[in-house]
Design a protein around this motif. Structure first.
Motif: not given
Length: 310
Positions: A179-187
């Motif tokens: 389940q890949a995530i984007e950097i915007k979701n870890i701010v």
């Protein structure tokens, strides 16, 4: 100036004691004292502070001893290359590995070299790309794995591997490899990252600036072990290449998910000095190192990595 004087200089610098240095070199103290005196006369400079604390290098000595070490190292390598033992290929090869690659590659490389080229001795150093580039250019190492972003006319670079970065958290953080995530979701996550100009930090900074994001970096450390320990203790999250966390994921020590942003991938290159001769021993070590990397990828031990060398 001769080799005996250089050996005396280096040995005294390491022991900070004339008597101990004489014992190591198996010569009498007056002889080693004379060698240092002649060396200082030849250079026209005093190299040691002499006092109750022993023989301590001064600024001039600290500068010259590094050149002396390199000279002695190059001569040792040349002798091993010219006179290999038992008719086999010989020599001493100094290798630089990125901290994230050393655990996976070092044992396999040593094992393969002992099997195929027992006459070759290797010295393995680990360090960040910037340090190893300097070591290559200064002649302290012969081969290194670097990031592609670090270029120099003094080096010959061969791209080897493309690898994505992963978002890493403690057990229970619900991060999964599928389940890949984007950097915007870890701010909103507290991050533990290397400090600039570390290669991974540069990639993270570029990706966040491109998307106009403000990341919450609570700790900076250039120790990968400290990064993992702080994450394990629940103090935050980090970003690492997959090779650095293979064992941790398998053992359930950490959890991780790939970052899907195209900007968050790195290219690892093989680097050799442009101006120095590539000996047969170095070529053999290079071939074995490349084979170790390919085997690791093919066997799934270096997940999320892609072999790109011709």
């Amino acid at each position: 100036m001769d080799l005996k004087q250089l050996k005396a200089l280096v040995t005294i610098a390491e022991t900070e004691n004339m008597t101990k240095a004489a014992e190591i070199l198996n010569i009498v103290q007056p002889a080693i004292s004379r060698q240092i005196r002649l060396l200082e006369e030849d250079l026209g400079a005093i190299l040691f502070e002499r006092g109750r604390q022993g023989m301590i290098l001064n600024d001039e000595g600290k500068t010259f001893v590094e050149y002396a070490r390199r000279i002695l190292n190059e001569i040792e390598k040349a002798k091993a290359e010219i006179r290999p033992s038992a008719g086999t290929l010989g020599g001493i090869v100094n290798i630089g590995l990125l901290p994230s690659t050393s655990d996976l590659l070092s044992s396999m490389l040593v094992r393969n070299l002992r099997k195929n080229y027992p006459g070759i001795k290797i010295r393995i150093s680990t360090g960040y790309a910037g340090h190893m580039q300097n070591w290559l250019e200064n002649g302290e190492i012969d081969i290194a794995l670097l990031y592609a972003s670090r270029t120099s006319p003094a080096l010959r670079l061969q791209p080897l591997v493309e690898e994505g970065l992963w978002f890493v958290g403690p057990p229970g953080s619900q991060l999964r490899a599928d389940q890949a995530i984007e950097i915007k979701n870890i701010v909103d996550k507290p991050l533990i990252l290397p400090s600039p100009p570390h290669g991974i930090r540069n990639l993270v900074n570029q990706a966040s600036q491109l998307k106009n994001l403000q990341l919450d970096v609570i700790v900076e450390t250039n120790s990968m072990g400290v990064q993992k320990k702080l994450v394990l203790d629940g103090l935050g999250y980090t970003i690492l290449p997959s090779i650095a966390i293979v064992d941790d994921i398998a053992q359930g020590v950490l959890e991780a998910a790939p970052l899907s942003d195209a900007e968050l991938s790195r290219t690892i290159v093989l680097a050799l000095p442009s101006a120095r001769n590539t000996t047969s021993s170095i070529r053999c070590v290079v071939n074995e190192l490349l084979q170790c990397i390919k085997t690791s990828i093919e066997n799934g031990n270096w997940s999320a990595a892609k072999w790109i060398a011709d």
